[in-house]
Write a protein that holds these residues in place. Structure first.
Motif, short mmCIF file in Angstrom:
data_model
loop_
_atom_site.label_atom_id
_atom_site.label_comp_id
_atom_site.label_asym_id
_atom_site.label_seq_id
_atom_site.Cartn_x
_atom_site.Cartn_y
_atom_site.Cartn_z
N ALA A 139 44.91 -26.79 -21.80
CA ALA A 139 45.64 -25.92 -20.88
C ALA A 139 46.57 -24.97 -21.64
O ALA A 139 46.69 -23.79 -21.29
CB ALA A 139 46.43 -26.76 -19.88
N VAL A 140 47.24 -25.47 -22.68
CA VAL A 140 48.13 -24.62 -23.48
C VAL A 140 47.34 -23.50 -24.14
O VAL A 140 47.76 -22.34 -24.15
CB VAL A 140 48.88 -25.46 -24.52
N ALA A 141 46.16 -23.84 -24.69
CA ALA A 141 45.34 -22.82 -25.36
C ALA A 141 44.87 -21.76 -24.37
O ALA A 141 44.87 -20.56 -24.68
CB ALA A 141 44.15 -23.49 -26.04
N ARG A 142 44.47 -22.18 -23.20
CA ARG A 142 44.03 -21.23 -22.18
C ARG A 142 45.17 -20.32 -21.74
O ARG A 142 44.99 -19.11 -21.61
CB ARG A 142 43.45 -21.97 -20.98
N ARG A 143 46.35 -20.89 -21.50
CA ARG A 143 47.49 -20.08 -21.08
C ARG A 143 47.88 -19.09 -22.17
O ARG A 143 48.22 -17.93 -21.88
CB ARG A 143 48.67 -20.98 -20.72
N SER A 144 47.82 -19.51 -23.42
CA SER A 144 48.15 -18.61 -24.52
C SER A 144 47.16 -17.46 -24.60
O SER A 144 47.54 -16.31 -24.84
CB SER A 144 48.18 -19.38 -25.85
N MET A 145 45.87 -17.78 -24.37
CA MET A 145 44.84 -16.75 -24.41
C MET A 145 45.08 -15.72 -23.31
O MET A 145 45.02 -14.50 -23.55
CB MET A 145 43.46 -17.39 -24.23
N ILE A 146 45.37 -16.18 -22.12
CA ILE A 146 45.62 -15.27 -21.00
C ILE A 146 46.84 -14.40 -21.28
O ILE A 146 46.85 -13.19 -21.00
CB ILE A 146 45.82 -16.07 -19.69
N VAL B 260 47.83 -28.67 -13.89
CA VAL B 260 48.38 -28.85 -15.24
C VAL B 260 49.10 -27.60 -15.69
O VAL B 260 50.19 -27.66 -16.29
CB VAL B 260 47.26 -29.23 -16.22
N GLU B 261 48.52 -26.43 -15.41
CA GLU B 261 49.15 -25.17 -15.80
C GLU B 261 50.49 -25.00 -15.09
O GLU B 261 51.48 -24.54 -15.69
CB GLU B 261 48.23 -24.00 -15.49
N ASN B 262 50.54 -25.37 -13.81
CA ASN B 262 51.81 -25.28 -13.07
C ASN B 262 52.86 -26.21 -13.66
O ASN B 262 54.03 -25.84 -13.77
CB ASN B 262 51.57 -25.61 -11.60
N TRP B 263 52.47 -27.40 -14.04
CA TRP B 263 53.42 -28.33 -14.66
C TRP B 263 53.94 -27.78 -15.98
O TRP B 263 55.12 -27.95 -16.30
CB TRP B 263 52.74 -29.69 -14.88
N LEU B 264 53.07 -27.12 -16.74
CA LEU B 264 53.50 -26.58 -18.04
C LEU B 264 54.48 -25.43 -17.88
O LEU B 264 55.23 -25.12 -18.81
CB LEU B 264 52.27 -26.10 -18.83
#
Length: 411
Positions: free
Chosen positions: A232-239, A265-269
């Motif tokens: 999830a962290v990698a995807r959010r960083s890419m976006i 998971v993204e919302n929690w992060l």
């Protein structure tokens, strides 16, 4: 046997001014060889770093060449098939022959120009006497066993006609698309996704049993939590990195793109540090064992995430845009990603763009070609009408593909 295209590189190199400054490092194939792959018994193409245009009738073998290149990266290629499915089985121009490829083996080999120097990469399928598959991979003649070794040397992004429905189909296709973009930055991402999915499958198998051990379930849920947060962290960083580039459209003829990745998971992060989110996932998975067992699926994790894309100028969700606008949005994403990769890894990825000019008008075709050339990306483009690529002039090299024959043609 298909013709060997050997003259395009020399002709182009000879035409370049000798006083030019040293070229910017590129990632490009200089030779591609396929053996017993789809409709090809054997074919070799020699090229330079410019974009490559493959034109010919439907069913001639254009997409098969792009698929062969896609197997130089980790995974199952742009069609997402099993290894056995690409072994040669004859073509539309000859009788079907289930044994055309012998034991079902095939091979793809390429010489690669890269920022750190030239390298040779090869991959394929070998079969033992009992018909079991094995993916073989070689780098500079030495066998490697981890597909990450390929990702460290060649980074690819592809666009296929099936992806024209990316904004209309379910979220799984969009997750795969996003993960493929991440791979070009972080080759280890593929391993994390694979490990997460394996742990999720194993947990589901244990939940289906009455005698599942608590310790095993806890261990698997810990793996899922750790890998899930990393994914999830990698995807959010890419976006986030793409959003910086997409604030400005590719050109006046391309739409602005707004995008975000969504999921629990993204919302929690957004609200908690990564370690706290890992703990929260572990607790949630433990609490949902019974409901997950009854549902036969895992209801929480990055495998449930999605990407939301909007035309920023019109403030319209991509799913509600016209076919041409959706294609333009998708190309904007891919080219923004290529620009980011170029700054991160020293060279733009190799682009595999199947039927790329479909649904694009003349103005957007021109803008696309300009963007590819400015990126100095080796883009492999296919189409049935060579006239649609005329605006590229001598900035591209062209090949005619017919009946599994590949021949160079003049601009």
């Amino acid at each position: 046997m298909p013709a060997v295209a050997v003259s395009a590189t020399k002709t182009w190199e000879a035409s370049q001014p000798q006083s030019e400054a040293a070229p910017i490092p590129r990632l490009a194939l200089s030779r591609l060889t396929v053996t017993n792959f789809r409709c090809y018994t054997w074919a070799r193409i020699e090229i330079d770093a410019r974009p490559v245009v493959l034109t010919g009738p439907n069913g001639a073998g254009k997409t098969n060449l792009l698929e062969a290149i896609s197997f130089l990266a980790p995974g199952r290629g742009l069609r997402r098939v099993q290894l056995a499915e690409v072994a040669r089985r004859g073509s539309v121009h000859e009788p079907y022959n289930a044994n055309a490829a012998g034991d079902g083996s095939w091979a793809v080999a390429a010489s690669l120009q890269a920022p750190l120097g030239e390298t040779d990469i090869a991959t394929g399928r070998s079969c033992d006497g009992e018909g079991r598959d094995r993916r073989t991979m070689r780098v500079d003649g030495a066998e490697v066993r981890n597909q990450a070794a390929l990702a460290e040397r060649v980074w690819l992004v592809w666009l296929t006609p099936q992806m024209d429905r990316l904004f209309l189909d379910g979220p799984s296709a969009r997750r795969r698309f996003l993960d493929r973009l991440v791979y070009a930055f972080d080759p280890a991402h593929a391993g994390r996704v694979s490990a997460y999915e394996q742990a999720m499958r194993e947990r589901a198998r244990l939940l289906a049993r009455d005698d599942a051990e608590e310790a095993w379930l806890t261990a698997l849920e810990t793996q899922m939590a750790e890998r899930g947060v990393a994914i999830a962290v990698a995807r959010r960083s890419m976006i986030a990195e793409l959003a910086e580039i997409l604030d400005k459209p590719l050109s006046a003829s391309f739409p602005m793109v707004d995008l975000m990745v969504t999921g629990t998971v993204e919302n929690w992060l957004m609200e908690n540090p990564a370690l706290a989110v890992e703990d929260r996932i572990r607790s949630a998975l433990a609490a949902s064992r019974r409901s997950d067992a009854e549902a036969g699926s895992t209801t929480l994790g990055p495998h449930r995430s999605d990407i939301l894309v909007r035309d920023g100028g019109k403030n319209i969700e991509a799913a509600h845009c016209s076919t041409g606008e959706q294609k333009a949005l998708l190309l904007s994403l891919i080219l923004a990603h290529a620009q980011r990769v170029a700054s991160h890894r020293g060279a733009a990825p190799i682009l595999l763009l199947d039927e790329v000019v479909a649904h694009l008008d003349e103005v957007r075709r021109g803008a696309l070609f300009e963007a590819i050339c400015q990126l100095q990306a080796q883009a492999w483009m296919t189409g049935t009408d060579r006239d649609l690529f005329a605006a590229l002039g001598d900035r591209a090299q062209r090949f005619a593909v017919a009946a599994a024959q590949v021949l160079p043609v003049a601009p």
